[in-house]
Scaffold this motif. Sequence first.
Motif, PDB file in Angstrom:
ATOM      1  N   VAL A 200      42.652 -20.717  27.063  1.00 24.73           N
ATOM      2  CA  VAL A 200      43.829 -19.914  27.411  1.00 24.73           C
ATOM      3  C   VAL A 200      43.495 -18.932  28.530  1.00 24.73           C
ATOM      4  N   GLY A 201      42.329 -18.300  28.457  1.00 24.90           N
ATOM      5  CA  GLY A 201      41.919 -17.386  29.515  1.00 24.90           C
ATOM      6  C   GLY A 201      41.760 -18.093  30.849  1.00 24.90           C
ATOM      7  N   GLY A 202      41.193 -19.311  30.824  1.00 27.50           N
ATOM      8  CA  GLY A 202      41.049 -20.084  32.052  1.00 27.50           C
ATOM      9  C   GLY A 202      42.398 -20.447  32.663  1.00 27.50           C
ATOM     10  N   ILE A 203      43.370 -20.781  31.820  1.00 28.32           N
ATOM     11  CA  ILE A 203      44.716 -21.106  32.315  1.00 28.32           C
ATOM     12  C   ILE A 203      45.336 -19.892  33.001  1.00 28.32           C
ATOM     13  N   PHE A 204      45.192 -18.722  32.401  1.00 27.97           N
ATOM     14  CA  PHE A 204      45.748 -17.506  33.004  1.00 27.97           C
ATOM     15  C   PHE A 204      45.064 -17.178  34.329  1.00 27.97           C
ATOM     16  N   ILE A 205      43.761 -17.408  34.413  1.00 25.78           N
ATOM     17  CA  ILE A 205      43.056 -17.161  35.677  1.00 25.78           C
ATOM     18  C   ILE A 205      43.566 -18.099  36.769  1.00 25.78           C
ATOM     19  N   LEU A 206      43.782 -19.382  36.445  1.00 22.38           N
ATOM     20  CA  LEU A 206      44.310 -20.335  37.430  1.00 22.38           C
ATOM     21  C   LEU A 206      45.720 -19.949  37.875  1.00 22.38           C
ATOM     22  N   VAL A 207      46.554 -19.528  36.917  1.00 21.06           N
ATOM     23  CA  VAL A 207      47.908 -19.114  37.271  1.00 21.06           C
ATOM     24  C   VAL A 207      47.877 -17.893  38.193  1.00 21.06           C
ATOM     25  N   ALA A 208      47.003 -16.929  37.862  1.00 20.19           N
ATOM     26  CA  ALA A 208      46.895 -15.731  38.701  1.00 20.19           C
ATOM     27  C   ALA A 208      46.396 -16.096  40.107  1.00 20.19           C
ATOM     28  N   PHE A 209      45.426 -16.996  40.192  1.00 14.75           N
ATOM     29  CA  PHE A 209      44.913 -17.428  41.504  1.00 14.75           C
ATOM     30  C   PHE A 209      46.001 -18.136  42.307  1.00 14.75           C
ATOM     31  N   ALA A 210      46.775 -19.011  41.628  1.00 14.05           N
ATOM     32  CA  ALA A 210      47.862 -19.704  42.327  1.00 14.05           C
ATOM     33  C   ALA A 210      48.903 -18.716  42.836  1.00 14.05           C
ATOM     34  N   TYR A 211      49.189 -17.693  42.059  1.00 16.07           N
ATOM     35  CA  TYR A 211      50.161 -16.679  42.483  1.00 16.07           C
ATOM     36  C   TYR A 211      49.654 -15.928  43.710  1.00 16.07           C
ATOM     37  N   LEU A 212      48.375 -15.602  43.766  1.00 14.29           N
ATOM     38  CA  LEU A 212      47.796 -14.928  44.920  1.00 14.29           C
ATOM     39  C   LEU A 212      47.864 -15.800  46.165  1.00 14.29           C
TER      40      LEU A 212
END
Length: 240
Positions: A200-212
């Motif tokens: 779950v933490g990895g998914i949130f990191i990927l989403v945050a990176f995609a948003y950036l």
Amino acid sequence: VFYEIDPFFQNYRRYVRSVDYNQLHGKDANGTGASICSPQEFLGGEKNESLPNDGFVNPCGLTAWSFFNDTFGLYETNERAPIAIDENNIAWTSDINDLFADYDAVNFNTVPKYRGGGNLTVPINQNQHFLVWMRVSARPRTRKLWGVIREDIQKDTVLTLNVLNRFNTYQQGGSKYLILTTQSWLGGENYVLPAVFMVVGGIFILVAFAYLVVLALKGYPKVPAWETLSWNQRLDRKKR
């Protein structure tokens, strides 16, 4: 060191409710108002004036009546050296000091034919196995702490287990187990929950990176002018 009974349904409503906490507090030694303990309210099932306290059981109820009474001993097989199991400090401090009073059990599993489990030979708040048992399990597989091994056991050590088998699980087709596990103040080993957290933490990191990345390519969205906001336009119409 844990013992486990499978199945043993401590989560049944009638079993959970069959206990008198006023009695365990030491406030209801004579059994007044303890009908919730039925069918384990009186020794033998009914009032008997020839017994102490007219046969009223203290502590009463199904939970106390079925108190687990097997005992265990561990040895190193090659040297036949006993391994000490510390059976102290296994109950909650609040149970010892607050929930259970310092008094002797009366008519509690004293007659073998009426016995559901072990009896008590010391004041109830001094038998920590009893206190652990009285905290009912929420699962159909009941697991309770028996003790703690304070010494290290070397890898590949062969152990011999001696069991005084007294607790009856055969009537319901149950099985009993002894579990040795390494446990810290955080609990036992559990690889499922950390794996879920990491995914779950990895998914949130990927989403945050995609948003950036989207922000870097398209820039920040334009903030509308204050006057164009719908509620401001309604206020302007009212003023007019």
